[in-house]
Design an enzyme around this catalytic site. Structure first.
Site, PDB file in Angstrom:
ATOM      1  N   SER A   1      -1.371  -0.833  -6.023  1.00 28.31           N
ATOM      2  CA  SER A   1      -1.301  -0.433  -5.137  1.00 28.31           C
ATOM      3  C   SER A   1      -2.266  -0.561  -4.971  1.00 28.31           C
ATOM      4  O   SER A   1      -3.119  -0.761  -5.762  1.00 28.31           O
ATOM      5  CB  SER A   1      -0.610   0.676  -5.103  1.00 28.31           C
ATOM      6  OG  SER A   1      -1.226   1.439  -3.951  1.00 28.31           O
TER       7      SER A   1
ATOM      8  N   TYR B   1      -1.339   8.703  -9.748  1.00 27.96           N
ATOM      9  CA  TYR B   1      -0.832   7.691  -9.223  1.00 27.96           C
ATOM     10  C   TYR B   1      -1.391   6.148  -9.482  1.00 27.96           C
ATOM     11  O   TYR B   1      -0.706   5.091 -10.029  1.00 27.96           O
ATOM     12  CB  TYR B   1      -0.821   7.887  -7.816  1.00 27.96           C
ATOM     13  CG  TYR B   1      -0.036   6.870  -7.127  1.00 27.96           C
ATOM     14  CD1 TYR B   1       1.110   6.291  -6.975  1.00 27.96           C
ATOM     15  CD2 TYR B   1      -0.464   5.865  -5.857  1.00 27.96           C
ATOM     16  CE1 TYR B   1       2.260   6.161  -5.863  1.00 27.96           C
ATOM     17  CE2 TYR B   1      -0.486   4.952  -5.214  1.00 27.96           C
ATOM     18  CZ  TYR B   1       0.874   4.691  -4.986  1.00 27.96           C
ATOM     19  OH  TYR B   1       1.462   3.616  -4.089  1.00 27.96           O
TER      20      TYR B   1
END
Length: 175
Positions: free
Chosen positions: A135, A148
């Site tokens: 990501s 995350y």
């Protein structure tokens, strides 16, 4: 991608479902691996009879091993693995329960490691390819996504090192 066998984790919705549809449209035969059997069955039915699905939590090594064996049995091997399964954990470290933070890392990073481990002999046999989903949060973290961002940074670095480990075997790795 015609007749290549692609095992994809997390294809029940979102990016995974979109990738599954595009891969199938390009002729790939898919093993859909995830935790939502109704959605997996519906997607497999939508894509046609050349595809299989397996209920599996990427944090469960035994279930992943079974999904990899099932893919080989049903589709003849594994050419490509798309390690896409992931969860988001939004909230500061102070406000988020420890279990939610740990679960994010377990699914997003350890799940990728487990997916690779369960499929590696099959992908090596076909000199195949891994796509490990990271990501932008791996390089540009923001407040409220610490677990995350850490998990996706881990995926990025795991992919970088893994790529070096398997290049001489003809296996490609992208993140």
């Amino acid at each position: 991608l015609t007749d290549k066998v692609v095992l994809i984790t997390g294809p029940a919705r979102g990016i995974g479902a979109g990738m599954a549809r595009r891969l199938a449209a390009r002729g790939a035969r898919l093993a859909l691996v995830g935790m939502e059997p109704e959605r997996l069955a519906a997607l497999a039915a939508e894509l046609g009879p050349r595809h299989a699905w397996f209920e599996c939590d990427v944090t469960d090594q035994g279930a992943l091993d079974a999904a990899a064996r099932g893919t080989v049995d049903a589709l003849g091997g594994i050419d490509v693995v798309v390690a896409n399964a992931g969860v988001a954990s939004n909230g500061t470290v102070a406000a988020t329960p420890a279990e939610a933070l740990a679960r994010t890392i377990e699914v997003n990073l350890i799940g990728v490691v487990r997916t690779v481990k369960s499929t590696l002999p099959h992908v090596e046999a076909r000199r195949g390819y891994y796509l490990l989903l990271s990501s932008a949060a791996a390089v540009a973290p923001l407040p409220g996504i610490a677990a995350y961002a850490a998990s996706k940074s881990g995926v990025e670095q795991f992919g970088n090192a893994f790529r070096l480990e398997v290049a001489h075997k003809g296996v490609g790795v992208g993140t």
